[in-house]
Design an enzyme around this catalytic site. Structure first.
Site, PDB file in Angstrom:
ATOM      1  N   ASP D 238       0.806  -1.226   0.000  1.00 29.17           N
ATOM      2  CA  ASP D 238       0.000   0.000   0.000  1.00 29.17           C
ATOM      3  C   ASP D 238       0.841   1.280   0.000  1.00 29.17           C
ATOM      4  O   ASP D 238       0.365   2.344   0.406  1.00 29.17           O
ATOM      5  CB  ASP D 238      -0.967   0.033   1.203  1.00 29.17           C
ATOM      6  CG  ASP D 238      -1.974  -1.103   1.160  1.00 29.17           C
ATOM      7  OD1 ASP D 238      -2.194  -1.650   0.067  1.00 29.17           O
ATOM      8  OD2 ASP D 238      -2.521  -1.452   2.213  1.00 29.17           O
ATOM      9  N   GLU D 239       2.097   1.184  -0.419  1.00 31.44           N
ATOM     10  CA  GLU D 239       2.960   2.359  -0.379  1.00 31.44           C
ATOM     11  C   GLU D 239       3.444   2.780  -1.763  1.00 31.44           C
ATOM     12  O   GLU D 239       4.243   3.706  -1.877  1.00 31.44           O
ATOM     13  CB  GLU D 239       4.183   2.083   0.516  1.00 31.44           C
ATOM     14  CG  GLU D 239       3.893   1.991   1.988  1.00 31.44           C
ATOM     15  CD  GLU D 239       3.856   3.352   2.662  1.00 31.44           C
ATOM     16  OE1 GLU D 239       4.512   4.284   2.187  1.00 31.44           O
ATOM     17  OE2 GLU D 239       3.146   3.467   3.681  1.00 31.44           O
TER      18      GLU D 239
END
Lengths: 294, 294, 294, 294
Positions: D238-239
């Site tokens: 999720d980065e």
């Protein structure tokens, strides 16, 4: 845009060119090359082609600090290029702040927004005067130390008052006029003297609800969104090229007064965005429409 | 809304009342009391007063599982109350799924959205038939196992085909008709047979750009936002009470084809929201407008 | 909310009740009946049930001009009802303008918006004082004729200055404190003295980018939308119940300064909406969340 | 992107160059000139300079129908230019449809949107396969005539199954992988084999609510807007660089199930926009961020 300094005395930081001409091959390369060969470092280049009309539009912004020739000479050579490609063009320089006149009647929300945004450096304009047909907002002129001229309009004296106003505008070399909820219709002569240099805010999502009392019209129609439209003023009322629009959601709970209240936030925000685009030379009118280089 | 079961056999979970009447004191208390005294536990109550017209509107939803009398008896007593306060009303029950007919021409985006949303339980409707004036989308009927009726329309056979359609609708006890980009104008007789029960999607921000080719109109006008409007169909084209509207931002880069493409997402989303509101009995038409109890 | 008049002397136009209690059958009917039987004509009634927690919430607004008993007696009887249903409640009257204190540091956009909105009657609040840790915005106090108190904060004198501030607030019977970009953290004692009566604006879409420099965080992360969040202040920094949020689109073209500029419009708009909801008694805090009766 | 035809056999209509390099004077002119001198008519040119990092980025699209040399020769000469200015670059041609694999688990809304949009020509991609860890959506493969591969994942067999998947992807020369709500975490080896070629949709407004159950997190936190984020997948969950984000308004009336329902519309719309941008070569990743040439 007129300027107090002679061309040669200027040391512009950035220069911006807005140009339109019939489309042909190699225009981007040619213009970019033109700037580069004269020492300009292009910071932004945006272009657009209207395919149906075969027209080319561009906005080029460059660092003009290391130009190898004076601005006047640069513009002279640009004039030759423009002639070859049949282009219309306009150049502006970052240290030329546009000279604005704000026309207003009794509603304060739009002019207040503009004055404040300019005071904190967001517009970077030189607001030279406020013109109104009422005394109501004179205090804003005092507060921001801007001359306030009141020309009450009656049916009979309209052209006479306009003549006074145009004298003021010309005398102070005004570049752009903002109609910040000015509730008078300008004469065609006035409008034509400032082509694409008069910006209006209409309190509806044009072309819906043109004319008077748009919020009442919206209320009666039962729409679920209200809008605001900022456009250049042309001879035909509420029909000039649109610069920016916005909408806000309403419901059956909103009385006509609530629409006016919600509209206030919409109008000032839409007008401010339109003015910002205009002052940054990001708007190219073309026929009944605008090209916005954001 | 008709139903296959007799009233007495039903075991509704929740009941919803939509009611409007001239405003007077104590209406909320009276209606809430009426429901409570018959064993109904109010889950939601929303009301609205149109001050100018002195009209009262309410939507009440309650848990009907412990009603102390049969639904038929409840409705009978409600009829008496309604008589006393001169109210119009409509009751619906959570286990009555509305029976829908979807009318469509060749554009698939709206009907596809509706069919899919219903298939995953988002609409909770009983889609009984698809009616079209073209064969183009028959495959969607096959895919979702829904009868597809094709009635090609020519200038000459319009009323005849409408008569066939109305026979189908009546025969299947259709509650609501969705015009999911159906490119034919219904006759006044047809429209009046389904008052506030025909929902259309118009591909513009009404009242701007009513009529044909709204995206082309929007393109030519140079607006900065395009819209879509879902409304009940009345005798006057594109003038029925608006249920929902939405807008999307466009720019000079968008060709007419891009407007159509962006409009597709807008239209299906706005139509789906309108259908959802209608099916949940959240829409109360009043004059030329709607009250939406969200 | 304290008031200069005795209860009996008031002639309120409308009264508003916010009430929460454990859910049970018939609450809406009971409360509506309670108001009706005492001569109140309900103008708006909104309610909500949190199913998991089995809690009931309502907001009722009524025309109190024909109440059949004095307000004080009405509130006394309401207290009995509340006791029976274990309710917490708050009543307000339309002619009681809330007394506000605005806390601010150096950023002017939020306080300027509030002062202006109030000056045109949009907030209908009684802004009693401006409190700041800097002299920067003293001029706004002069302009709007509102007392401006400057309490510079150093690490050492924080509690001492807070003590002065709390004295001012208590002395002027302040109802609600607005932190309009006040860059100091209040002590838990201060916060707990004004439960759900301190409203903050945080310049990010909480819970993303809590803490310092949210626009820089947003820039470094490369998000495509920035946000602003208005919330009640609790002991835990940036964790209080959220009242309102908004977002604005950004792109790679926006430098950190552009984010700050876009954020200014967002922050003042979100804070103004939150204040409006709070002043209209439309916000019911519940645990870490809020219920907003719009 | 690989292609079945040899370079010389192609007759591309338009060519698109994405290029980044250290900033220096005259880059726009040089690149525009380079294209023009080889017969290319520039249709669109967009550029951006990251001032802090002194990096230059551009996207140039031109009509390649009258290039004066074969594409292979053009690319060879471009390679020399790129060497001189230390540039990274990628060229694509309008008749090269990207080859996609869609990874999915049980949620159908995102993949259904992609398949449909592609079927009506909105994505112009070649969707080669669907890969899932469940049988649930096999029917979508049948419906759109796309091979469906099911690789159930257990803790033990993850790397083994990934190895099978990577074999499929390599065997079919897949350009880009879409994670359309694929609920498995890919191994770093997998991710690194497709740098900036794996697009995920996360059902929150990242960086808020990363990790599992974001709608539940949003519900518990009481936010007033929910979001969705589409990003490139990198080793850190999720980065990855964000391509597109969107938000939708919610209220206390929305139960967790309503958030999921509203999120469905948001997720598919945000993912579709991200895929469209990626396929049109409008996305240039730079560090942890993206530059989007719209």
């Amino acid at each position: 845009m007129e300027n107090d300094l002679t061309m040669e005395e200027r040391v512009p930081l950035t220069a911006t060119l807005l140009l339109s001409c019939p489309d042909r091959k190699g225009l981007v390369a040619r213009i970019a090359q033109f700037v580069f060969q004269r020492g300009g470092n292009i910071l932004n280049l945006d272009e657009h082609v209207e395919k149906d009309e075969r027209m080319f539009f561009t906005r080029v912004e460059w660092d003009a600090g290391e130009l190898t020739l004076p601005i006047a000479a640069f513009e002279q050579e640009l004039r030759l290029l423009a002639g070859e490609i049949s282009a219309e063009w306009k150049m502006t320089y970052s240290h030329d702040r546009q000279r604005l006149a704000i026309f207003v009647s009794k509603h304060e929300h739009c002019i207040r927004e503009i004055l404040w945004l300019n005071s904190i450096g967001e517009l970077d304009a030189d607001i030279r005067m406020i013109v109104s047909n009422h005394e109501t907002l004179r205090n804003l002129g005092v507060q921001y130390d801007i001359p306030f001229h009141c020309h009450p309009i009656t049916g009979a004296n309209r052209l006479e008052q306009e003549s006074l106003q145009r004298g003021l505008l010309a005398g102070d070399r005004i570049d752009t006029i903002i109609l910040a909820r000015y509730m008078q219709v300008l004469s065609p002569e006035f409008v034509n003297a400032y082509p694409f240099r008069i910006i209006n805010i209409h309190h509806s999502f044009l072309p819906a609800f043109s004319g008077a009392n748009p919020y009442r019209q919206a209320y009666d129609k039962g729409v679920k969104l209200i809008g605001a439209t900022s456009h250049y003023v042309t001879e035909v009322l509420d029909e000039g090229p649109i610069i920016e629009q916005g909408v806000a959601r309403i419901s059956h709970r909103d009385a006509p007064g609530d629409l006016i209240s919600k509209g206030r936030e919409l109008e000032r925000s839409v007008l401010a965005r339109a003015i910002r685009l205009h002052l940054a030379n990001r708007v190219l009118p073309f026929g009944k429409k605008t090209i916005i280089f954001e």
